[in-house]
Design an enzyme around this catalytic site. Structure first.
Site, short mmCIF file in Angstrom:
data_model
loop_
_atom_site.label_atom_id
_atom_site.label_comp_id
_atom_site.label_asym_id
_atom_site.label_seq_id
_atom_site.Cartn_x
_atom_site.Cartn_y
_atom_site.Cartn_z
N GLN A 128 -10.76 -8.40 2.23
CA GLN A 128 -9.71 -7.82 3.07
C GLN A 128 -10.21 -7.47 4.47
O GLN A 128 -9.41 -7.34 5.40
CB GLN A 128 -9.10 -6.58 2.41
N CYS A 134 -5.54 -3.70 0.90
CA CYS A 134 -5.90 -3.93 -0.50
C CYS A 134 -4.67 -4.26 -1.34
O CYS A 134 -4.72 -5.13 -2.21
CB CYS A 134 -6.60 -2.70 -1.07
N HIS A 274 -6.46 2.97 -3.50
CA HIS A 274 -6.93 1.59 -3.46
C HIS A 274 -6.22 0.80 -4.56
O HIS A 274 -6.05 1.31 -5.66
CB HIS A 274 -8.45 1.57 -3.69
#
Ligand SMILES: *[C@@H]1O[C@H](CO)[C@@H](O)[C@H](O)[C@H]1NC(C)=O
Ligand SMILES: *[C@@H]1O[C@H](CO)[C@@H](O)[C@H](O)[C@H]1NC(C)=O
Ligand SMILES: *[C@@H]1O[C@H](CO)[C@@H](O)[C@H](O)[C@H]1NC(C)=O
Length: 328
Positions: A128, A134, A274
């Site tokens: 990324q 993410c 995340h």
């Protein structure tokens, strides 16, 4: 008096540059391994942070009850605050699946499942870069697998389309989003383009979706009931890989291998920062774990993957998980 001055001089010089030649050699080796270039001021600042991190890593690895090891990686010159700002979701996300729509089959389940070994169903680990995207990689990873399981064709799908175009569904490009909301976008947008047709830039940009190039489609979005990790297991065992979110804390940045387990992270929907993809599960020395595909490149963790402890909503990993139903 002369001795005192000498001692003071030695002390001062050491305090300014408390690193030996060997230390600097080690740092420069790491710099070349990860293609790092600094100007002279930044060099000393990064050298200092690098050895702070290395001390934490060595201290952790000397412990005798670890389920996982830490190691140097591309993030070893960053403080956790810097890391968080560049790579994680900084705002709390709206994962609202109090009751999900996944229908469990109630087992029995295999002891271990790994979608990477069941066919050509999982694309290579991607990177990324410094962008809080993410959630787009978790989304493409899941839709790539779900589509490949249904069609036997493994496509590489576009993260950048999600970064640039999915704002109407509470997603915010490089500032964060959620896979479930990205699946909703793909469903109502009628499709997602391929990586080749809409390549990744790691920057927020203008939406350039072209309907005639849409390559993968979502019939519906399935949320997994909040905190129901058995439902996640059912989905991974009987259907496909599953997107999920959890809280990354500073110890995770240095993960190298083994089963990640932490007492630092929290476990609720408000604290996840995340998003990743569960591609299977297993058990090691009595500790059950998930096999997880990350989006930090292949030099991080175990060739880009990590294991995280399963069965106790570790770091909130069961707080907001979901997958799409493909339209084929
Ligand atoms: C799934 O959860 C998202 C929030 O993450 C919500 O917007 C969406 O409406 C939910 N979908 C279903 C089918 O419950
Ligand atoms: C959560 O949902 C509310 C209402 O839809 C929205 O205003 C807010 O921006 C959302 N938060 C995030 C982080 O997407
Ligand atoms: C979060 O962790 C605490 C402490 O271990 C536990 O009491 C609580 O039940 C957990 N909550 C969830 C939603 O998993």
């Amino acid at each position: 008096m002369k001795v005192l001055i000498l001692l003071l001089t030695v002390y001062t010089v050491n305090a300014l540059h408390p690193f030996s030649e060997e230390d600097e050699y080690q740092f420069k080796l790491w710099m070349s391994q990860f293609n790092k270039v600094y100007d002279i001021d930044e060099y000393y600042q990064r050298l200092y942070i690098f050895f702070e991190n290395k001390r934490k890593i060595d201290h952790h690895n000397e412990g005798t009850h670890n389920k996982f090891t830490m190691g140097l990686n591309q993030f070893s010159d960053l403080t956790f605050d810097e890391f968080k700002r560049s790579f994680l979701l900084t705002e709390p996300q709206n994962c609202s699946a109090t009751k999900g729509s996944h229908v469990s089959r109630n087992g029995p389940y295999p002891d271990a499942v790994d979608w990477r070994k069941m066919g050509n169903y999982v694309t290579d680990v991607k990177n990324q870069g410094p962008c809080g995207s993410c959630w787009t990689f978790s989304t493409t990873g899941c839709l790539e697998s779900v589509t490949a399981i249904a069609t036997k064709k493994l496509l590489q799908l576009s993260e950048q389309q999600l970064v640039d175009c999915a704002q109407d569904f509470n997603n915010h490009g490089c500032s964060g989003g959620l896979p479930s909301q990205a699946f909703e976008y793909i469903k109502y947008n009628n499709g997602l383009m391929t990586e080749d047709d809409y390549p990744y830039t790691a920057h927020d940009g203008k939406c350039k979706f072209k309907a005639d190039l849409a390559a993968a489609f979502v019939k519906d979005v399935v949320n997994i009931t909040k905190y129901d990790e058995m439902e996640m297991l059912d989905a991974v065992a009987t259907r496909n890989p599953v997107s999920f979110a959890y809280e990354v804390t500073s110890d995770f940045m240095h993960y190298h291998d083994g089963v990640y387990s932490s007492t630092d992270c929290r476990n609720t929907t408000e604290t996840v920062n995340h998003a990743v993809l569960a591609v299977g599960y297993g058990e090691e020395k009595g500790t059950p774990y998930w096999i997880v595909k990350n989006s930090w490149g292949t030099s991080w963790g175990m060739k880009g993957y990590f294991f995280i402890e399963r069965g106790k909503n570790m770091c909130g990993l069961a707080a907001c998980s979901s997958y799409p139903l493909p339209m084929v």
